[in-house]
Design a protein around this motif. Sequence first.
Motif, PDB file in Angstrom:
ATOM      1  N   CYS A 177      -2.728  26.108 112.182  1.00  0.00           N
ATOM      2  CA  CYS A 177      -2.059  26.291 110.885  1.00  0.00           C
ATOM      3  C   CYS A 177      -2.033  27.769 110.502  1.00  0.00           C
ATOM      4  N   ARG A 178      -3.115  28.485 110.818  1.00  0.00           N
ATOM      5  CA  ARG A 178      -3.137  29.924 110.499  1.00  0.00           C
ATOM      6  C   ARG A 178      -2.011  30.654 111.225  1.00  0.00           C
ATOM      7  N   LEU A 179      -1.751  30.252 112.460  1.00  0.00           N
ATOM      8  CA  LEU A 179      -0.656  30.887 113.221  1.00  0.00           C
ATOM      9  C   LEU A 179       0.694  30.527 112.606  1.00  0.00           C
ATOM     10  N   LEU A 180       0.853  29.272 112.181  1.00  0.00           N
ATOM     11  CA  LEU A 180       2.123  28.871 111.539  1.00  0.00           C
ATOM     12  C   LEU A 180       2.354  29.670 110.267  1.00  0.00           C
ATOM     13  N   LYS A 181       1.275  29.920 109.522  1.00  0.00           N
ATOM     14  CA  LYS A 181       1.412  30.670 108.260  1.00  0.00           C
ATOM     15  C   LYS A 181       1.900  32.094 108.526  1.00  0.00           C
ATOM     16  N   GLN A 182       1.555  32.650 109.684  1.00  0.00           N
ATOM     17  CA  GLN A 182       2.050  33.999 110.017  1.00  0.00           C
ATOM     18  C   GLN A 182       3.571  34.001 110.178  1.00  0.00           C
ATOM     19  N   LEU A 183       4.161  32.818 110.374  1.00  0.00           N
ATOM     20  CA  LEU A 183       5.628  32.701 110.469  1.00  0.00           C
ATOM     21  C   LEU A 183       6.224  32.295 109.120  1.00  0.00           C
ATOM     22  N   ASN A 184       5.386  32.345 108.095  1.00  0.00           N
ATOM     23  CA  ASN A 184       5.816  31.988 106.737  1.00  0.00           C
ATOM     24  C   ASN A 184       6.130  30.490 106.585  1.00  0.00           C
ATOM     25  N   ILE A 185       5.524  29.681 107.427  1.00  0.00           N
ATOM     26  CA  ILE A 185       5.628  28.222 107.265  1.00  0.00           C
ATOM     27  C   ILE A 185       4.534  27.819 106.269  1.00  0.00           C
ATOM     28  N   LYS A 186       4.929  27.036 105.264  1.00  0.00           N
ATOM     29  CA  LYS A 186       3.935  26.667 104.233  1.00  0.00           C
ATOM     30  C   LYS A 186       3.249  25.364 104.624  1.00  0.00           C
TER      31      LYS A 186
ATOM     32  N   ASN B 101      -4.988  16.601 120.862  1.00  0.00           N
ATOM     33  CA  ASN B 101      -3.990  17.122 121.798  1.00  0.00           C
ATOM     34  C   ASN B 101      -2.575  16.678 121.475  1.00  0.00           C
ATOM     35  N   SER B 102      -2.435  15.877 120.420  1.00  0.00           N
ATOM     36  CA  SER B 102      -1.109  15.550 119.944  1.00  0.00           C
ATOM     37  C   SER B 102      -0.762  16.398 118.716  1.00  0.00           C
ATOM     38  N   VAL B 103      -1.673  16.402 117.733  1.00  0.00           N
ATOM     39  CA  VAL B 103      -1.341  17.096 116.483  1.00  0.00           C
ATOM     40  C   VAL B 103      -1.038  18.578 116.733  1.00  0.00           C
ATOM     41  N   LEU B 104      -1.702  19.172 117.716  1.00  0.00           N
ATOM     42  CA  LEU B 104      -1.467  20.600 117.981  1.00  0.00           C
ATOM     43  C   LEU B 104      -0.049  20.826 118.503  1.00  0.00           C
ATOM     44  N   LEU B 105       0.458  19.874 119.291  1.00  0.00           N
ATOM     45  CA  LEU B 105       1.836  19.967 119.786  1.00  0.00           C
ATOM     46  C   LEU B 105       2.821  19.761 118.640  1.00  0.00           C
ATOM     47  N   LEU B 106       2.507  18.808 117.763  1.00  0.00           N
ATOM     48  CA  LEU B 106       3.400  18.497 116.640  1.00  0.00           C
ATOM     49  C   LEU B 106       3.492  19.692 115.689  1.00  0.00           C
ATOM     50  N   LEU B 107       2.355  20.362 115.485  1.00  0.00           N
ATOM     51  CA  LEU B 107       2.371  21.549 114.615  1.00  0.00           C
ATOM     52  C   LEU B 107       3.258  22.634 115.224  1.00  0.00           C
ATOM     53  N   ALA B 108       3.175  22.804 116.538  1.00  0.00           N
ATOM     54  CA  ALA B 108       4.035  23.814 117.194  1.00  0.00           C
ATOM     55  C   ALA B 108       5.504  23.438 117.026  1.00  0.00           C
ATOM     56  N   ALA B 109       5.803  22.140 117.087  1.00  0.00           N
ATOM     57  CA  ALA B 109       7.198  21.684 116.980  1.00  0.00           C
ATOM     58  C   ALA B 109       7.793  21.986 115.605  1.00  0.00           C
ATOM     59  N   SER B 110       6.939  22.175 114.596  1.00  0.00           N
ATOM     60  CA  SER B 110       7.461  22.425 113.251  1.00  0.00           C
ATOM     61  C   SER B 110       8.222  23.748 113.188  1.00  0.00           C
ATOM     62  N   VAL B 111       8.006  24.631 114.169  1.00  0.00           N
ATOM     63  CA  VAL B 111       8.758  25.898 114.217  1.00  0.00           C
ATOM     64  C   VAL B 111      10.252  25.614 114.422  1.00  0.00           C
ATOM     65  N   LEU B 112      10.563  24.474 115.040  1.00  0.00           N
ATOM     66  CA  LEU B 112      11.971  24.130 115.273  1.00  0.00           C
ATOM     67  C   LEU B 112      12.604  23.444 114.065  1.00  0.00           C
ATOM     68  N   ALA B 113      11.798  23.067 113.084  1.00  0.00           N
ATOM     69  CA  ALA B 113      12.315  22.268 111.965  1.00  0.00           C
ATOM     70  C   ALA B 113      12.929  23.157 110.894  1.00  0.00           C
ATOM     71  N   THR B 114      13.859  22.576 110.147  1.00  0.00           N
ATOM     72  CA  THR B 114      14.371  23.283 108.964  1.00  0.00           C
ATOM     73  C   THR B 114      14.011  22.502 107.698  1.00  0.00           C
ATOM     74  N   LYS B 115      13.676  21.221 107.869  1.00  0.00           N
ATOM     75  CA  LYS B 115      13.297  20.376 106.717  1.00  0.00           C
ATOM     76  C   LYS B 115      11.790  20.073 106.809  1.00  0.00           C
ATOM     77  N   PRO B 116      11.187  19.672 105.699  1.00  0.00           N
ATOM     78  CA  PRO B 116       9.739  19.424 105.708  1.00  0.00           C
ATOM     79  C   PRO B 116       9.308  18.283 106.632  1.00  0.00           C
ATOM     80  N   ILE B 117       8.114  18.428 107.132  1.00  0.00           N
ATOM     81  CA  ILE B 117       7.500  17.389 107.962  1.00  0.00           C
ATOM     82  C   ILE B 117       6.185  17.000 107.284  1.00  0.00           C
ATOM     83  N   VAL B 118       5.959  15.700 107.160  1.00  0.00           N
ATOM     84  CA  VAL B 118       4.637  15.246 106.713  1.00  0.00           C
ATOM     85  C   VAL B 118       3.947  14.615 107.914  1.00  0.00           C
ATOM     86  N   LEU B 119       2.775  15.112 108.243  1.00  0.00           N
ATOM     87  CA  LEU B 119       1.990  14.510 109.333  1.00  0.00           C
ATOM     88  C   LEU B 119       0.833  13.742 108.717  1.00  0.00           C
TER      89      LEU B 119
END
Length: 419
Positions: free
Chosen positions: A54-63, A23-41
């Motif tokens: 992650c599949r949903l993030l990939k639909q936004l072209n987040i690698k 219930n934390s990592v899922l929130l952190l993954l959503a927060a990556s939409v606000l980032a412009t620089k890489p995040i390592v979790l």
Amino acid sequence: MDSLTVSQVGAINGSLTAGGAKNSVLLLLAASVLATKPIVLTRVPRISDVERMCRLLKQLNIKITHLSSHSLLIDPSDIQYSDLLGDECQDIRTSILFLGALLGRFGRAKLRTPGGCKLGVRPIDLHVKAMKELGAIVSVTEGVVSASFPGVISDHISFDKVTVTGTVNAILAACRHQNPVLIEHVAQEPEIDDLICLLQSMGLNVLREGVNVRVSGQVMDLAVEHKVIPDRIEVGTFLITTAVLGGSIRINDMNPELLTTVLSCLTKVGAKIETGSDFISLEMTERPKALDIVTAPYPGFPTDLQPPWSVLSAVSEGTSKIQDMIYSERVDHFVELNKMGAQCQLVPNGAIIKGVLDLEGATLCAHNLRSAAALVIAACKAEKKSTILQINVIKRGYPDFFGTIKKLSKTMVCKPVEN
Ligand SMILES: CC(=O)N[C@H]1[C@@H](OP(=O)(O)OP(=O)(O)OC[C@H]2O[C@@H](n3ccc(=O)[nH]c3=O)[C@H](O)[C@@H]2O)O[C@H](CO)[C@@H](O)[C@@H]1O
Ligand SMILES: C=C(OP(=O)(O)O)C(=O)O
């Protein structure tokens, strides 16, 4: 493998290291939409909900790249707006976080309503109300949520009821804007603080002030590495398992303060508990005593541990009343436990459970993540084998439930059902 037979196991005796919190990592993954620089979790749990997010993030072209088995590199440099209208949104609850995340990043969002564990009705009215208070125009029609910011956002959101993912949506929608926003009556769950910590490291100005969060749109855009907090629900599940089966367990890399209420309940039913700054150990040498439980938002007794705890009550000495004040319909496991000879009588918001000495093997159905964990614990306690149908749901939140029980009990617990 969607059905398993589970056999009785002996006492628990071993140690494990806490994994990262679902219930934390899922929130952190959503927060990556606000980032412009890489995040390592790091300390990322290998669970199916993470894959789906992650599949949903990939639909936004987040690698997304797996750096190792428990670390992910999330690179949003080529992010592009997309509606999220596929069925994948309905697989998980945290797909709703793209409402706040996309609004925060692009000023608009269009997505399907979320899924997640079936715990009765799980509305999103508080999310919608929060976005509207912030100044968004929002509509929900035929399972699709649409939202956009037509102009300047407001400086104030106030929740009437505690909501974890609703709080996250409010923070994500507000924190990249220029003007300050005060968000009142936010959830106190530690996973929210983990999110705030990541956002701060990313250079966003987000501050918890007790039951409020203040954001003010300074954006520095930093690359970050962040270690996910330990999973208090997974740790709690294995502590309860040990209290049911007897024996001893030590959990390392775990802050015991995340489980204060649960540890106090375990002590009351007869467990001997020792804690240090980064470990919890538990020993159970007697039959548990009955104890009434009422679930509540953090720091109260977590609803996500109510099903595993109900197994403890089912084999305790005496009668316990279990009341789930968060999800009054989180009761399917009581019906399944009764098939094993437990004596759970459904009452509004929960059950009254008269403890029995032994459980019997039975054919059971896992309707959601935590009831799956509860049924496995019960099946490990029962003398005869049980068959558990729809068991794959356990992978949503426990990376290797059966492997962990096997390691802790030195007993082979499960076998796929041959068709
Ligand atoms: C991914 C994640 O973090 N999931 C957790 C989160 O779910 P989630 O964030 O979905 O749960 P909420 O905190 O929002 O729900 C709390 C209560 O508020 C109600 N409510 C919620 C939203 C809304 O718009 N309207 C409304 O009435 C819910 O029905 C429930 O009775 O918190 C739950 C409660 O601790 C946990 O069981 C979940 O494991
Ligand atoms: C209810 C749960 O999860 P979700 O909100 O992701 O469905 C849970 O983790 O028990």
